[in-house]
Scaffold this active site. Sequence first.
Site, mmCIF file in Angstrom:
data_model
loop_
_atom_site.group_PDB
_atom_site.id
_atom_site.type_symbol
_atom_site.label_atom_id
_atom_site.label_comp_id
_atom_site.label_asym_id
_atom_site.label_seq_id
_atom_site.Cartn_x
_atom_site.Cartn_y
_atom_site.Cartn_z
ATOM 1 N N TYR A 35 0.840 -1.199 0.000
ATOM 2 C CA TYR A 35 0.000 0.000 0.000
ATOM 3 C C TYR A 35 0.880 1.257 0.000
ATOM 4 C CZ TYR A 35 -3.791 -3.203 1.264
ATOM 5 O OH TYR A 35 -4.699 -4.223 1.273
ATOM 6 N N ASN B 20 -12.302 0.691 -4.968
ATOM 7 C CA ASN B 20 -12.046 0.511 -6.399
ATOM 8 C C ASN B 20 -13.315 0.031 -7.104
ATOM 9 O OD1 ASN B 20 -11.123 -0.220 -8.943
ATOM 10 N ND2 ASN B 20 -9.750 -1.822 -8.220
ATOM 11 N N CYS C 217 -6.545 -4.352 -7.780
ATOM 12 C CA CYS C 217 -6.297 -4.013 -6.377
ATOM 13 C C CYS C 217 -5.888 -5.232 -5.561
ATOM 14 C CB CYS C 217 -7.511 -3.309 -5.769
ATOM 15 S SG CYS C 217 -9.063 -4.179 -5.969
ATOM 16 N N HIS C 218 -6.142 -6.440 -6.075
ATOM 17 C CA HIS C 218 -5.699 -7.645 -5.367
ATOM 18 C C HIS C 218 -4.178 -7.745 -5.326
ATOM 19 C CE1 HIS C 218 -6.084 -8.868 -9.608
ATOM 20 N NE2 HIS C 218 -5.058 -9.688 -9.365
ATOM 21 N N GLU D 183 -2.024 -15.858 -10.411
ATOM 22 C CA GLU D 183 -0.991 -15.081 -11.088
ATOM 23 C C GLU D 183 0.428 -15.521 -10.728
ATOM 24 O OE1 GLU D 183 -1.633 -10.895 -10.579
ATOM 25 O OE2 GLU D 183 -3.650 -10.981 -11.414
#
Length: 180
Positions: free
Chosen positions: A106, A129, A137-138, A165
């Site tokens: 963050y 978001n 945002c993850h 991912e």
Amino acid sequence: MTETLAFGTVDTVLGRLLVAETETGVAALHFRDTPANRARTAKAVGLPVVDAPDRLAPALSALRDFFAGDLKDFELPIDWRLTSDLQRQVLSTLYETVKYGEVITYGGLGDRSGAEVHAQVIGQVMGGNPIPLIVPCHRVVASNGLGGYSGGTGVEVKRWLLMLEGAIPATLDWDITRGP
């Protein structure tokens, strides 16, 4: 020509996602297709709702490909109208610079975006978001762990997406065909 809003859905392992798109680009994504989400988004965007499946086809196809593991980064036009200036500054930096398989804290995202705010404020921006998944945002984590996630069923969705991912190691029972 009058601007309009169109809705489309895509079935994923996380459930049926609802995508809202204007002529400018994707304006919202919800983890659930409900009448309340449609009504809230239509009211917030303030445009007439039309049936425009051709407009939504690229975004829905990209989401299908993402969940199949075939799409690494979204390259879709974004309509930022549901964001404040600070949200737009931070979320556009996230969208443009934090790629598939990467994570950023963050505080790191705040620094990268030039937003001179505390990391907790960046967390609030992530929580607000309007276009999760596409604006990833993850991929934003706490300096001491995953941090929170307001999408879907919460932090387990974030963990699942980061495993998809390859940003964090998959658990032995992780399966791309099953959600969290």
